[in-house]
Enzyme design. Structure first.
Site, mmCIF file in Angstrom:
data_model
loop_
_atom_site.group_PDB
_atom_site.id
_atom_site.type_symbol
_atom_site.label_atom_id
_atom_site.label_comp_id
_atom_site.label_asym_id
_atom_site.label_seq_id
_atom_site.Cartn_x
_atom_site.Cartn_y
_atom_site.Cartn_z
ATOM 1 N N GLU A 203 -26.421 15.180 -1.090
ATOM 2 C CA GLU A 203 -27.829 15.321 -0.731
ATOM 3 C C GLU A 203 -28.725 14.392 -1.541
ATOM 4 O O GLU A 203 -29.836 14.066 -1.128
ATOM 5 C CB GLU A 203 -28.283 16.762 -0.908
ATOM 6 C CG GLU A 203 -28.330 17.245 -2.339
ATOM 7 C CD GLU A 203 -28.816 18.693 -2.456
ATOM 8 O OE1 GLU A 203 -29.829 19.031 -1.796
ATOM 9 O OE2 GLU A 203 -28.187 19.475 -3.185
ATOM 10 N N LYS B 46 -0.305 5.359 -6.005
ATOM 11 C CA LYS B 46 -1.306 5.343 -7.081
ATOM 12 C C LYS B 46 -2.291 6.490 -6.916
ATOM 13 O O LYS B 46 -2.651 7.163 -7.892
ATOM 14 C CB LYS B 46 -2.035 4.007 -7.079
ATOM 15 C CG LYS B 46 -3.167 3.906 -8.079
ATOM 16 C CD LYS B 46 -4.007 2.672 -7.799
ATOM 17 C CE LYS B 46 -4.684 2.776 -6.435
ATOM 18 N NZ LYS B 46 -5.416 1.535 -6.061
ATOM 19 N N TYR C 176 -9.930 -3.237 -10.741
ATOM 20 C CA TYR C 176 -9.763 -1.872 -10.239
ATOM 21 C C TYR C 176 -8.379 -1.316 -10.530
ATOM 22 O O TYR C 176 -8.233 -0.122 -10.861
ATOM 23 C CB TYR C 176 -10.102 -1.801 -8.748
ATOM 24 C CG TYR C 176 -9.076 -2.389 -7.809
ATOM 25 C CD1 TYR C 176 -8.126 -1.585 -7.222
ATOM 26 C CD2 TYR C 176 -9.079 -3.740 -7.493
ATOM 27 C CE1 TYR C 176 -7.178 -2.106 -6.345
ATOM 28 C CE2 TYR C 176 -8.153 -4.281 -6.632
ATOM 29 C CZ TYR C 176 -7.200 -3.454 -6.049
ATOM 30 O OH TYR C 176 -6.265 -3.984 -5.194
ATOM 31 N N GLU D 104 -7.901 2.006 -12.875
ATOM 32 C CA GLU D 104 -7.302 3.196 -12.273
ATOM 33 C C GLU D 104 -6.123 3.700 -13.094
ATOM 34 O O GLU D 104 -6.005 4.901 -13.388
ATOM 35 C CB GLU D 104 -6.888 2.892 -10.834
ATOM 36 C CG GLU D 104 -8.087 2.778 -9.904
ATOM 37 C CD GLU D 104 -7.745 2.209 -8.541
ATOM 38 O OE1 GLU D 104 -8.577 2.340 -7.619
ATOM 39 O OE2 GLU D 104 -6.660 1.610 -8.376
ATOM 40 N N CYS E 37 0.820 -1.209 0.000
ATOM 41 C CA CYS E 37 0.000 0.000 0.000
ATOM 42 C C CYS E 37 0.853 1.257 0.000
ATOM 43 O O CYS E 37 0.619 2.184 -0.769
ATOM 44 C CB CYS E 37 -0.937 -0.007 1.203
ATOM 45 S SG CYS E 37 -2.036 1.427 1.248
ATOM 46 N N HIS F 2 -27.522 21.205 1.280
ATOM 47 C CA HIS F 2 -27.633 21.792 -0.053
ATOM 48 C C HIS F 2 -26.760 23.035 -0.182
ATOM 49 O O HIS F 2 -26.656 23.811 0.775
ATOM 50 C CB HIS F 2 -29.100 22.161 -0.315
ATOM 51 C CG HIS F 2 -29.336 22.767 -1.651
ATOM 52 N ND1 HIS F 2 -29.376 22.027 -2.812
ATOM 53 C CD2 HIS F 2 -29.529 24.070 -2.023
ATOM 54 C CE1 HIS F 2 -29.602 22.838 -3.842
ATOM 55 N NE2 HIS F 2 -29.697 24.073 -3.383
ATOM 56 N N CYS G 202 -1.599 1.615 -2.991
ATOM 57 C CA CYS G 202 -2.658 2.607 -2.768
ATOM 58 C C CYS G 202 -2.164 4.044 -2.738
ATOM 59 O O CYS G 202 -2.711 4.905 -3.432
ATOM 60 C CB CYS G 202 -3.365 2.330 -1.434
ATOM 61 S SG CYS G 202 -3.442 0.619 -0.920
#
Length: 449
Positions: free
Chosen positions: A443, A51, A178, A182, A43, A438, A48
Site C-alpha cells: 500500500e 539458488k 547480484y 545473494e 537457471c 491495508h 535461479c
C-alpha cells in the site's frame, strides 16, 4: 526442407533453447537439440531455481529467531546442510525430468552430448556424427568468470556451491553483484562468517543508489564484513585445508573454508566452431546478433546469455519463442528490452523496474522523487529493526512513473505487478487514485505524497 535432416538444430537445452525447440516443433518443424550437461540449463540446474531454494531455506533462520515475539517457543531447532543440499538436488532432478518430458511430448529429438558447428548448415556431435540442418540455433548460455591470480584453482563459483560436502564456517565472496550478494546473504543467515571483497567501492552497480545503501547497512548490521577496493591477489591453501586469502591493501590474510568467486559471467562460446560459418565473436566472447537474433551467417541464430545482451532467463525464453515463430510461423517478432523488471534475492530482497533516480536526472529536464521509509509490520517483533524503502521516480512534465525501486520483505513479488503499471505508462496520479490495500507493505506504493 527435405534436403536437411532437421529444420532446426538447437545447441543448448537451457530455457531459451528448450522454448525455441518446443515452439518450432508445434509449428510442424523437425527439431533436434543437443546438450552436453543436463537439460534445463543454468537457471534450472545451477542458477535461479536452486539458488532461490537456498535463499528460502536460509531465511528460516531469521523467521525462527523472530517467532518468539509472536508467541512461539521453538526448542531444539537445528540446521542440516546435507539435508538441504540433497533436497535441492532432488528438485533439480525433478525439473530436469520435466524439461526432458517437454521435449519428448513435442517430439523433439535430443542428444546428450556436446555439439559444435562444422559449417553454415552442419553440426558435429562429440561422437563424430555430423548432422545437417536448415537452421542452427546457438543457445549455450554463459559461464562464470574466474580472474587469474595465484591460487585461483582453490576457489569455487556458483556452479559448485550447490554441492558443498558441508556448511563452511568461514566464507570469502569476491564480487558484489547480484550473485555475490545473494550467496553472501545465504551463508550469513546460516551463521557462516562472511566477508565480501570487491574491486570497487560499491555493491550492486546499476541498481538505485538508495537501495544499494540500504542493503549495505542492513547486511553489515547482520554481520557481513566488506573489503572495498580490495580484490583478491592470491589464495594459499594451508596444511589443514583452510585457505588464506590475501587482498589488495591488506597485509593480513582472511582465513576461509571456501572462496566463492562471483565476478560475472561470460558467453560459453569457446571451441564452438563459429568460425567455420564465418561468425566473428564480440569483445566478451558473445555472438553478435540483430533484433531478430540473426548472426552474420544467414542459417545460424543465437538467443539468451550467449548474446550477452540481457542475461536473464525470461529474456532468453522470449527470444527463443519469438525466433521459432519467425522461422516457422511467418511472423516478424522482436523482443522489447525496455522496462525489464529485475530483483536481487538478497536478505532482505530488492527489486526495481525502469530508470533509477540518477538515470532519470540525466535523461529528463525535471523529475520528482517520492519515497516511503517504513518499518514493515512483520518486522515489529524482529530481532533487527530493519526498515523497508520504496521509491517512485516521476517525470515532472508528464507525471509518468519512470521507475519503481523497492527493498524489503517480498519486494520482488510486489514489483512484478508494479512493473505492469510502469510498462503501461501510468502516471503518479493514477497510482494515487488507487485505494490502498491495508494492512500491507504494497500500500505504500499508492500513499506517497
Amino acid at each position: 526442407m527435405a534436403d536437411f535432416e532437421y529444420d532446426l538444430f538447437v545447441i543448448g537445452a537451457g530455457s531459451g533453447g528448450v522454448r525455441a525447440s518446443r515452439i518450432a516443433a508445434s509449428h510442424g518443424a523437425r527439431v533436434a537439440v543437443a546438450e552436453e550437461f543436463r537439460v534445463g540449463g543454468t537457471c534450472v540446474i545451477r542458477g535461479c531455481v536452486p539458488k532461490k531454494l537456498l535463499v528460502y531455506a536460509s531465511s528460516f533462520a531469521h523467521e525462527l529467531g523472530d517467532a518468539a515475539g509472536f508467541g512461539w517457543t521453538i526448542e531444539g531447532a537445528k540446521f542440516d546442510w546435507a539435508a538441504l543440499r540433497d533436497f535441492v538436488a532432488s528438485d533439480v532432478d525433478r525439473l530436469e525430468r520435466a524439461y526432458t518430458n517437454t521435449l519428448d511430448s513435442n517430439k523433439v529429438e535430443h542428444f546428450h552430448e556436446r555439439a559444435t558447428i562444422a559449417g553454415p548448415n552442419t553440426v558435429r556431435l562429440a561422437s563424430g556424427r555430423e548432422i545437417s540442418a536448415r537452421h542452427i540455433l546457438v543457445a549455450v548460455g554463459a559461464w562464470p568468470v574466474v580472474p587469474q591470480f595465484p591460487g585461483s584453482e582453490h576457489c569455487i563459483t556458483s556452479n559448485e556451491v550447490f554441492h558443498l560436502p558441508e556448511l563452511p564456517r568461514r566464507v570469502v565472496v569476491q564480487g558484489a553483484g547480484y550473485i555475490a550478494m545473494e550467496f553472501a546473504g545465504v551463508f550469513n543467515a546460516l551463521a557462516s562468517q562472511v566477508t565480501v571483497v570487491n574491486r570497487s567501492d560499491q555493491i550492486l552497480r546499476g541498481y538505485d543508489e538508495s537501495l544499494r545503501d540500504r542493503l549495505l547497512r542492513i547486511t553489515m548490521a547482520r554481520g557481513i564484513d566488506y573489503r572495498f577496493n580490495s580484490p583478491i591477489e592470491r589464495v594459499e591453501k594451508q596444511a589443514d585445508g583452510c585457505l588464506h586469502v590475501y587482498t589488495k591493501g591488506h597485509p593480513d590474510p582472511l582465513t576461509a573454508d571456501i572462496v566463492l568467486v562471483a565476478t560475472g559471467r561470460r558467453p560459453k562460446t569457446d571451441g564452438l566452431g563459429l568460425e567455420t560459418a564465418g561468425i566473428a565473436l564480440g569483445a566478451n566472447g558473445e555472438i553478435p546478433v540483430n533484433e531478430f537474433n540473426a548472426t552474420s551467417c544467414p542459417s545460424i541464430w543465437a538467443v539468451g546469455d550467449v548474446t550477452d545482451r540481457v542475461q536473464l532467463t525470461p529474456v532468453a525464453i522470449r527470444e527463443g519463442h519469438a525466433l521459432a515463430d519467425n522461422l516457422f510461423a511467418g511472423t516478424s517478432r522482436t523482443v522489447d528490452y525496455s522496462l525489464i523488471p529485475s530483483a536481487v534475492f538478497s536478505q532482505p530482497p530488492l527489486a526495481g523496474v525502469g530508470l533509477t533516480e540518477a538515470q532519470a536526472r540525466e535523461q529528463f529536464r525535471e523529475i520528482k522523487v517520492f519515497t516511503s521509509d517504513f518499518r514493515p509490520m512483520k518486522n515489529m517483533f524482529a530481532q533487527h529493526a530493519e526498515r523497508g524503502f520504496y521509491k517512485l521516480v516521476v517525470d515532472a512534465a508528464t507525471d509518468q512513473v519512470l521507475g519503481v525501486h523497492m527493498i524489503g520483505p517480498e519486494a520482488p513479488e510486489i514489483l512484478q505487478a508494479v512493473a505492469i503499471a510502469v510498462k503501461a505508462g501510468l502516471t503518479k496520479e493514477q497510482f494515487d487514485q488507487t485505494i490502498a490495500l491495508h494492512p500491507s507493505m504494497a500500500e505504500e506504493l499508492v500513499l506517497m505524497r
